[in-house]
Write a protein that holds these residues in place. Structure first.
Motif, short mmCIF file in Angstrom:
data_model
loop_
_atom_site.label_atom_id
_atom_site.label_comp_id
_atom_site.label_asym_id
_atom_site.label_seq_id
_atom_site.Cartn_x
_atom_site.Cartn_y
_atom_site.Cartn_z
N ILE A 53 15.63 11.97 -1.44
CA ILE A 53 16.66 12.47 -2.84
C ILE A 53 15.57 12.96 -3.63
O ILE A 53 16.57 13.53 -4.45
CB ILE A 53 16.56 10.76 -3.07
N VAL A 54 14.85 13.24 -4.16
CA VAL A 54 14.20 13.60 -5.09
C VAL A 54 13.27 14.76 -4.65
O VAL A 54 13.49 15.85 -5.41
CB VAL A 54 13.19 12.65 -5.45
N TYR A 55 12.37 14.95 -3.75
CA TYR A 55 11.45 16.25 -3.17
C TYR A 55 12.83 16.69 -1.85
O TYR A 55 13.03 16.85 -1.03
CB TYR A 55 10.36 16.12 -2.78
N PHE B 24 13.82 8.09 0.41
CA PHE B 24 13.12 8.27 -1.30
C PHE B 24 12.64 10.04 -1.16
O PHE B 24 13.63 10.20 -2.44
CB PHE B 24 12.26 7.31 -1.51
N ILE B 25 11.90 10.23 -0.24
CA ILE B 25 11.40 11.30 -0.28
C ILE B 25 12.30 12.41 -0.51
O ILE B 25 12.51 13.38 -1.42
CB ILE B 25 10.03 11.23 0.66
#
Lengths: 429, 266
Positions: free
Chosen positions: B110-112, B107-108
């Motif tokens: 994907i976003v950052y 998840f990290i």
């Protein structure tokens, strides 16, 4: 002058968790940071694989203050992907719903988060003890805005009635008539709020901003138009990514946005007003002039007047929509799932909110990208802090810290939104 | 002149959208009265002023998602006579608990762009996983009338009265035709706490579980009804993976549906 560090660990009267840090050396700012420690929530990641009809309900949860903005940007982006367009009375109802959110969000900010700064109060409750009429009037306007969201959206926070293609259920005639009455009751108060806001003591600061907002050919913008700036930008919403880029900096859990090759830019009320003021109705333009607002406002502290003006506009526009409303045949436009990529950008109370979705042939989200207004303003907020501290070194520590906080609050920053925002530290150093 | 000490109210935020604490500011008709009875002692969204604890009533919004917040909640508990967790994030981990079903590092990424800057826990967890909670007020968002009831109850030294029945009862009280029976729509109403007033069915759509699982629910039976009405397995999983995905009842059911591979003929 001596070197200073201004620190605010936990900013009050903003939505979400952030702080501020400014360090000066020889009268110049050597470091300025808007720290955003609001924990990340990873919406863009967990949206992957969800069915398209869940997106408006899920993205609303990014922000409890402006859920309608998330629902509007998401719905428009998905409709773009599906190749449908919402027009006529359904489009008008969406504008009406957005008016409700602008009213409740702007009034909350102007009177509960921002006005106490100018008048030297810690909060609106204290303000209400000395100026009960001002706070009572604000509460009535806010309530009228929330009433719109409740009637059209189902409830004030996280409305349940917005869907791709329109709404689940149309509002009833009697519900809209009652809304009109509650709006007529606060119409004059909104005008008085604009004039009152013009009398506040504004700290001096003029900045040559790069304003970015939507512009529509015939109306003050909510959901549609082209993305324009005061420096020549004029693009379709779908070209957003070609002109704006997000970068990740260490002191913020919110990504910073910049214009490619153009640096920091400003989104929100001042930008919308600069780029669209001629589209406001005559009554609003007259109120603006009476409150001392020219066609351009470059003092960020005066944003409170523009928020009050946009509140007045939203009330006028809501009344106009209700008076002209004729119910459509169906509450929504049908659209089956199909593979596609869509872009949506709408004017959240704090500025442009961009969404992009890629969906597959079953209507499942393959990719999501969401750029909230506050992350676009972060860099500009830091530049304002730098300019403010350098031009106000005569202030004592307490005044300087307070007005640095105020400099941040000028933007009505929504940190909860941006994380996916803020901290002022002042140390003697 | 003698002065009676007003009870101190504190409002705290963890990972959340701010909507539940906004509910207090949305009490336009009652806000100034509440502020007259209580001292708003710590409420960053509303005031710069901070009164020292201890606090008589702490309202806690949001879920625990960072090492720092896992420490902070213990400090707040120590300063609070009564601690009420408000909203689906505080009571079940919120929508951000969807990470709990996956690897948070994915998840990290994907976003950052620079994941090394991000400090986060692998799971988003409710307040009660960390400290004793005196009362859980449900909803995504909470209902402001229920919030006023909670504040009033603590002022009067009694337990808050919130309904223990499901959304189904609210539909009957409201006179809403059942969307499952009449239209065959999937609806979480039978397994979800009342509190919204049976909102979604009155807008011609199924409940999607804002108020979380009520006690003693038969989610398996409901999931079976979904399957027999053509709801695909992936949608049955997602139905229970909303704002209360990490609640015990909804988590178990979504995992059961995930395992139930053979049952999907759609």
């Amino acid at each position: 002058m001596k070197n200073k560090t201004i620190k605010v660990e936990y900013l009050a009267r903003v939505e979400g968790e952030g702080g501020l840090y400014v360090r000066t050396k020889g009268g110049r700012v050597s470091d300025v940071r808007l720290n955003i420690f609001e924990p990340p929530r990873f919406f863009e990641a967990f949206l992957r694989g969800r069915y398209m009809h869940e997106v408006t309900d899920i993205t609303a949860r990014i922000c409890g203050i402006c859920p309608v903005a998330y629902q509007m940007s998401a719905a428009h982006a998905l409709e773009d992907a599906l190749g449908i367009k919402v027009t006529g009375p359904l489009r008008d109802l969406r504008r009406l719903l957005y008016c409700g959110e602008w009213i409740e969000s702007h009034v909350l900010h102007a009177f509960f988060l921002h006005a106490p700064d100018f008048l030297g109060y810690q909060d609106a409750i204290q303000l209400s003890k000395d100026h009960p009429k001002i706070v009572d009037s604000a509460l009535r306007m806010k309530k009228a805005g929330n009433e719109i969201v409740r009637v059209v959206g189902g409830r004030e926070i996280h409305p349940i009635n917005v869907r791709i293609g329109g709404f689940y259920r149309l509002p009833r005639r009697a519900e809209l008539s009652a809304l009109r009455e509650s709006l007529l009751a606060v119409r004059e108060e909104a005008r008085a709020a604009v004039l009152f806001s013009g009398t506040l003591p504004f700290p001096e600061l003029e900045i040559d901003y790069q304003f970015v907002a939507l512009r529509h050919e015939s109306e003050y913008p909510f959901c549609e138009g082209r993305l324009v700036s005061n420096r020549g930008l004029d693009i379709a919403i779908r070209d957003y990514n070609e002109h704006f880029v997000e970068t990740h900096v260490e002191h913020s859990n919110a990504l910073h946005s910049e214009m490619r090759g153009g640096g920091a830019y400003f989104v929100g009320p001042l930008a919308r007003y600069h780029l669209n003021h001629e589209l406001l109705p005559a009554a609003c333009r007259e109120a603006a002039a009476a409150a001392g607002l020219g066609p351009t406002c470059r003092n960020p502290f005066r944003s409170i007047t523009v928020r009050c003006l946009e509140t007045m506009y939203a009330i006028e526009e809501a009344i106009r929509i209700i008076e002209n409303y004729e119910a459509p045949d169906a509450p929504f436009v049908e659209a089956g799932p199909c593979a596609g990529i869509g872009h949506g950008c709408t004017e959240a109370p704090r500025g442009i909110l961009y969404h992009r979705y890629a969906i597959d042939e079953d209507g499942r989200v393959r990719e999501a990208k969401i750029v909230p207004p506050t992350s676009q303003n972060q860099k500009t907020i830091e530049e304002d802090l730098r300019a403010f501290v350098e031009s106000h070194s005569h202030l004592n520590d307490e005044q300087l810290t307070w007005q640095c906080e105020q400099t941040v609050r000028n933007y009505d920053p929504c940190i909860s939104c941006a994380t996916h925002f803020l901290k002022l530290h002042r140390e003697e150093g | 002149m003698s002065k009676i000490r007003k009870p101190k109210l504190a409002v705290w935020k963890f990972a959340s959208c701010d909507g539940c604490q906004l509910s207090l500011l949305d009490c336009e008709d009652e806000l100034l009265t509440v502020a007259g009875i209580l001292d708003i002692a710590n409420f960053a969204e509303a005031t710069r002023a901070v009164l020292k604890g201890p606090y008589d009533l702490s309202l806690v919004e949001g879920s625990i998602t960072t090492p720092h917040d896992a420490e902070r909640i213990h400090q707040i508990r120590r300063m609070s006579k009564h601690l009420v967790a408000i909203g689906a994030c505080a009571n079940a981990g919120g929508i951000q608990a969807l990470r709990n079903f996956r690897d948070v590092n994915d998840f990290i990424n994907i976003v950052y762009a620079s994941p090394e800057y991000i400090s986060t826990l692998a799971k988003s967890t409710p307040i009660s996983d960390h400290v004793h909670v005196d009362f859980e007020l449900r909803g995504c968002p909470i209902d402001k009338k229920q919030l006023l009831e909670v504040v009033q109850a603590y002022l009067q030294g009694r337990k808050p009265r919130t309904p223990a029945h499901s959304v189904c009862v609210e539909c009957k009280l409201r006179g809403t035709v059942c969307v499952m029976v009449a239209k065959g729509m999937p609806c979480l109403g039978p397994v979800t706490y009342a509190g919204c007033g049976g909102l979604c069915p009155s807008y011609h759509r199924g409940c999607f579980g804002c108020f979380g699982p009520k006690e003693t629910v038969n989610t398996a039976s409901l999931a079976g009804w979904f399957a027999s009405h053509g709801v695909k397995r992936i949608d049955r999983v997602d139905a229970f993976r909303g704002f209360s995905a990490w609640s015990d009842a909804f988590r178990k059911e979504s995992e059961a549906q995930e395992r139930d591979e053979g049952a999907d003929h759609a």
